[in-house]
Design a protein around this motif. Sequence first.
Motif, PDB file in Angstrom:
ATOM      1  N   ARG A 314       0.865  -1.188   0.000  1.00 42.96           N
ATOM      2  CA  ARG A 314       0.000   0.000   0.000  1.00 42.96           C
ATOM      3  C   ARG A 314       0.895   1.230   0.000  1.00 42.96           C
ATOM      4  N   VAL A 315       0.667   2.075  -1.013  1.00 41.02           N
ATOM      5  CA  VAL A 315       1.533   3.237  -1.220  1.00 41.02           C
ATOM      6  C   VAL A 315       0.696   4.500  -1.052  1.00 41.02           C
ATOM      7  N   LEU A 316       1.227   5.441  -0.283  1.00 43.22           N
ATOM      8  CA  LEU A 316       0.616   6.767  -0.151  1.00 43.22           C
ATOM      9  C   LEU A 316       1.492   7.741  -0.926  1.00 43.22           C
ATOM     10  N   LEU A 317       0.965   8.254  -2.042  1.00 42.53           N
ATOM     11  CA  LEU A 317       1.716   9.183  -2.892  1.00 42.53           C
ATOM     12  C   LEU A 317       1.351  10.610  -2.497  1.00 42.53           C
ATOM     13  N   VAL A 318       2.316  11.297  -1.930  1.00 39.20           N
ATOM     14  CA  VAL A 318       2.110  12.683  -1.505  1.00 39.20           C
ATOM     15  C   VAL A 318       2.719  13.569  -2.579  1.00 39.20           C
ATOM     16  N   ALA A 319       1.881  14.035  -3.496  1.00 39.65           N
ATOM     17  CA  ALA A 319       2.370  14.837  -4.619  1.00 39.65           C
ATOM     18  C   ALA A 319       1.200  15.604  -5.210  1.00 39.65           C
ATOM     19  N   ASP A 320       1.497  16.758  -5.796  1.00 39.41           N
ATOM     20  CA  ASP A 320       0.459  17.521  -6.497  1.00 39.41           C
ATOM     21  C   ASP A 320       0.149  16.906  -7.846  1.00 39.41           C
ATOM     22  N   ASP A 321       1.162  16.550  -8.580  1.00 43.49           N
ATOM     23  CA  ASP A 321       0.952  15.954  -9.903  1.00 43.49           C
ATOM     24  C   ASP A 321       2.212  15.213 -10.299  1.00 43.49           C
ATOM     25  N   SER A 322       2.078  13.910 -10.511  1.00 36.65           N
ATOM     26  CA  SER A 322       3.217  13.101 -10.908  1.00 36.65           C
ATOM     27  C   SER A 322       2.720  11.932 -11.747  1.00 36.65           C
ATOM     28  N   PRO A 323       2.277  12.236 -12.983  1.00 29.82           N
ATOM     29  CA  PRO A 323       1.627  11.193 -13.802  1.00 29.82           C
ATOM     30  C   PRO A 323       2.566  10.054 -14.163  1.00 29.82           C
ATOM     31  N   LEU A 325       5.089   8.839 -12.510  1.00 29.54           N
ATOM     32  CA  LEU A 325       5.271   7.983 -11.335  1.00 29.54           C
ATOM     33  C   LEU A 325       4.005   7.173 -11.052  1.00 29.54           C
ATOM     34  N   MET A 326       2.859   7.792 -11.224  1.00 28.34           N
ATOM     35  CA  MET A 326       1.595   7.083 -11.008  1.00 28.34           C
ATOM     36  C   MET A 326       1.447   5.919 -11.974  1.00 28.34           C
ATOM     37  N   ARG A 327       1.798   6.149 -13.239  1.00 24.69           N
ATOM     38  CA  ARG A 327       1.700   5.060 -14.225  1.00 24.69           C
ATOM     39  C   ARG A 327       2.637   3.906 -13.853  1.00 24.69           C
ATOM     40  N   ALA A 328       3.847   4.214 -13.406  1.00 24.49           N
ATOM     41  CA  ALA A 328       4.783   3.154 -13.049  1.00 24.49           C
ATOM     42  C   ALA A 328       4.284   2.365 -11.839  1.00 24.49           C
ATOM     43  N   LEU A 329       3.659   3.074 -10.901  1.00 24.64           N
ATOM     44  CA  LEU A 329       3.144   2.372  -9.717  1.00 24.64           C
ATOM     45  C   LEU A 329       1.950   1.493 -10.074  1.00 24.64           C
ATOM     46  N   GLN A 330       1.078   2.001 -10.920  1.00 21.09           N
ATOM     47  CA  GLN A 330      -0.108   1.218 -11.292  1.00 21.09           C
ATOM     48  C   GLN A 330       0.241   0.011 -12.142  1.00 21.09           C
ATOM     49  N   ALA A 331       1.422   0.003 -12.728  1.00 18.79           N
ATOM     50  CA  ALA A 331       1.838  -1.171 -13.515  1.00 18.79           C
ATOM     51  C   ALA A 331       2.262  -2.340 -12.630  1.00 18.79           C
ATOM     52  N   MET A 332       2.440  -2.087 -11.354  1.00 19.66           N
ATOM     53  CA  MET A 332       2.828  -3.151 -10.432  1.00 19.66           C
ATOM     54  C   MET A 332       1.562  -3.776  -9.834  1.00 19.66           C
ATOM     55  N   PRO A 333       1.326  -5.070 -10.052  1.00 20.20           N
ATOM     56  CA  PRO A 333       0.058  -5.666  -9.610  1.00 20.20           C
ATOM     57  C   PRO A 333      -0.119  -5.688  -8.100  1.00 20.20           C
ATOM     58  N   GLU A 334       0.973  -5.738  -7.345  1.00 17.02           N
ATOM     59  CA  GLU A 334       0.825  -5.843  -5.890  1.00 17.02           C
ATOM     60  C   GLU A 334       0.728  -4.486  -5.204  1.00 17.02           C
ATOM     61  N   VAL A 335       0.758  -3.391  -5.995  1.00 18.95           N
ATOM     62  CA  VAL A 335       0.764  -2.049  -5.414  1.00 18.95           C
ATOM     63  C   VAL A 335      -0.646  -1.461  -5.425  1.00 18.95           C
ATOM     64  N   GLU A 336      -1.033  -0.896  -4.301  1.00 19.50           N
ATOM     65  CA  GLU A 336      -2.294  -0.169  -4.188  1.00 19.50           C
ATOM     66  C   GLU A 336      -1.937   1.277  -3.835  1.00 19.50           C
ATOM     67  N   VAL A 337      -2.306   2.220  -4.715  1.00 22.31           N
ATOM     68  CA  VAL A 337      -1.849   3.597  -4.571  1.00 22.31           C
ATOM     69  C   VAL A 337      -2.995   4.476  -4.075  1.00 22.31           C
ATOM     70  N   THR A 338      -2.658   5.296  -3.107  1.00 21.47           N
ATOM     71  CA  THR A 338      -3.557   6.348  -2.633  1.00 21.47           C
ATOM     72  C   THR A 338      -2.802   7.664  -2.753  1.00 21.47           C
ATOM     73  N   THR A 339      -3.447   8.683  -3.302  1.00 24.40           N
ATOM     74  CA  THR A 339      -2.770   9.968  -3.494  1.00 24.40           C
ATOM     75  C   THR A 339      -3.336  11.004  -2.538  1.00 24.40           C
ATOM     76  N   VAL A 340      -2.486  11.920  -2.189  1.00 25.81           N
ATOM     77  CA  VAL A 340      -2.882  13.034  -1.348  1.00 25.81           C
ATOM     78  C   VAL A 340      -1.944  14.202  -1.667  1.00 25.81           C
ATOM     79  N   SER A 341      -2.488  15.388  -1.622  1.00 26.33           N
ATOM     80  CA  SER A 341      -1.650  16.560  -1.904  1.00 26.33           C
ATOM     81  C   SER A 341      -0.788  16.880  -0.687  1.00 26.33           C
ATOM     82  N   PRO A 342       0.347  17.510  -0.900  1.00 28.27           N
ATOM     83  CA  PRO A 342       1.214  17.841   0.247  1.00 28.27           C
ATOM     84  C   PRO A 342       0.525  18.717   1.277  1.00 28.27           C
ATOM     85  N   THR A 343      -0.375  19.565   0.847  1.00 30.10           N
ATOM     86  CA  THR A 343      -1.034  20.449   1.820  1.00 30.10           C
ATOM     87  C   THR A 343      -2.016  19.686   2.704  1.00 30.10           C
ATOM     88  N   ASP A 344      -2.554  18.568   2.198  1.00 29.57           N
ATOM     89  CA  ASP A 344      -3.522  17.790   2.986  1.00 29.57           C
ATOM     90  C   ASP A 344      -2.871  16.642   3.754  1.00 29.57           C
TER      91      ASP A 344
END
Length: 616
Positions: A314-323, A325-344
């Motif tokens: 389980r990955v928490l991606l703290v970034a405003d926009d990083s397409p 990196l998001m594509r590379a993470l989603q290509a991994m079957p065992e990875v579950e990505v959650t995004t959040v902005s740095p301010t939140d």
Amino acid sequence: MTLLAPLALLSLLTLPIIVVLHMIQSRRRRVEVPSLLLWRQIPLQATARRRRRLRLTLLLLLHLLVASLIGVALAQPEITLPWTSARTRAIIIDTSTSMALVEGGSSRLERARQRAAVLIGEMRGADQVALIGAGPQPRLIDRGHVADSARLLGTLTALDVEGSGSDLVSAFTIAETLLLDQPGAEIFVLTDGALSPPNVSNIRFPIHIEVIGTEQPNRAVATLAARTDAAQAIHIYARLVNAGNRLFRGPVQLWLDDQLQLTEQVSMQAGAVLELSWTLRGPSQQVRLELDGADGLPLDDTATVVVNNRRPIRVLLVADDSPALMRALQAMPEVEVTTVSPTDYVLEQSATVEVTILVDTLPARWPAGGVLVINPPAGSLLDVRGTTAAVPTITLTPAGETLLRDINLSGIDWGSITIIEPPDWLTPLAFSGTQPLILRGRVERSDITVWNVDLTDHPLTRRLAFPLLVARTMRSLAPPPLPAAVTAGETLLYQADLRTTQLEIIAPNGIRDVVEVQPALPVAITLTQTGLYRIREWANEQTIHEAHLPVNASTLAEADPTPRMSSTTISPPVTSTQTEPIATPQPLWSWLMMIAILILVIEWLYIQRQSVQEVR
């Protein structure tokens, strides 16, 4: 005979005093007469005076005997008898899987326990016994003297099979260490002899090998493996063994997640190995194969494997926009990505994920678990001192070879990179010129990787190396997966999540064990029971991961329980270090005092009887 207090023999000086007292008593004997008138008329004749002689009466002899016994007893004599020699026995009990084979109504291990109980019951005087388990991990079970017999027998009762294989060599080493310089040392080995006999030529003590068990047929599942493909089909491979002298025909059953999938009749020639394979429709988490072996060792008739024991990341991606990196993470079957902005982002959000990715941001303190920092800004956690132009040539450090090997990072226009003064716990993995480009280190419960590059429209994100770098970094920051199965008795080095504070291990029989976990240190777990273990990782009061781990009994080497050795006694070569039995001195003072008291009682009874007769 030895005297512990020889000065006490001075008490024997009372013997002449007793003699003098008896002489005085006999000289002043009083006799009552009617008158002394006639005796006074008799002239005294000095020549007629009798010489007083000591009368050897029975009472005098008894008094001298009692005084002598008490005087010698006070000197605390000890006597050494040949049959009081102390013995020290090391009893090595084979606890391998084949000892669970039942023949004649009881298992081989039960018969070994009974024989060990007999040896414990033979202890006398200062004898002592050491119990050693000779499983895959030999260990000292217990040791004690005669007074500890009840405890030793209780320990024997609790002894069980400890896994596949018997390391007799290490068990002999433990026994030799315990028997060193011990009197009457000897080693008893209680085994079924199903494994190759050990080399005992260098053992310095007598060895009594007692083989328990006879030749018995056995059928076993020696190997089971399973994997899935892209279509979720499960490919299963099994190897069965017929360790008998007759043709075997029987059914095997294949289960997926406790659902029976097929039943198949198999035939195996005597002493043959049968290989089978199936392809079943998935998905499924567990595969279990059961063989109706109709033998005395059902323990190795079943095997279970986990198809895919890779734990989700389980990955928490703290970034405003990083397409990219998001594509590379989603290509991994065992990875579950959650995004959040740095301010939140708040630090507590990282408590529920394995990896936190911080892009162009840094919190006030490091989150627990895996952390990937990309393009760190100036902040309190890292000493960032501006930017500089990167050098296209990348140099890997020895520490970086493991993570970055086979990833081609050359020929990339890296642009400008930040200048980082790494702390002591952060090790550079790759350099661009003299500036660290990729760094790695651990601090407290955080495993941190730093990419010193701005990924915004960066050429690296358009290279094949980028998804490889992302996948390898994610898997290095996450805990490693468990194996598909382990063999009983095998020690597993469990690498828990860095957030884990306690590890809960639940055995197939329901026994629960909790182990305190230190950050980044693997936990050694020895799994001795066959079946399915449950392992939970706790971070304080929260469960962060739970996994199942099958433990199987059979191995190809132990599938045949036929004894390969016979009962024998091996005498060691005569050496200067060989210890002969030492007789144990036995105290005599208590016996001497008891005899003295008995004599006094008899004397008292005798005097009482004489008094009664005189009155009559």
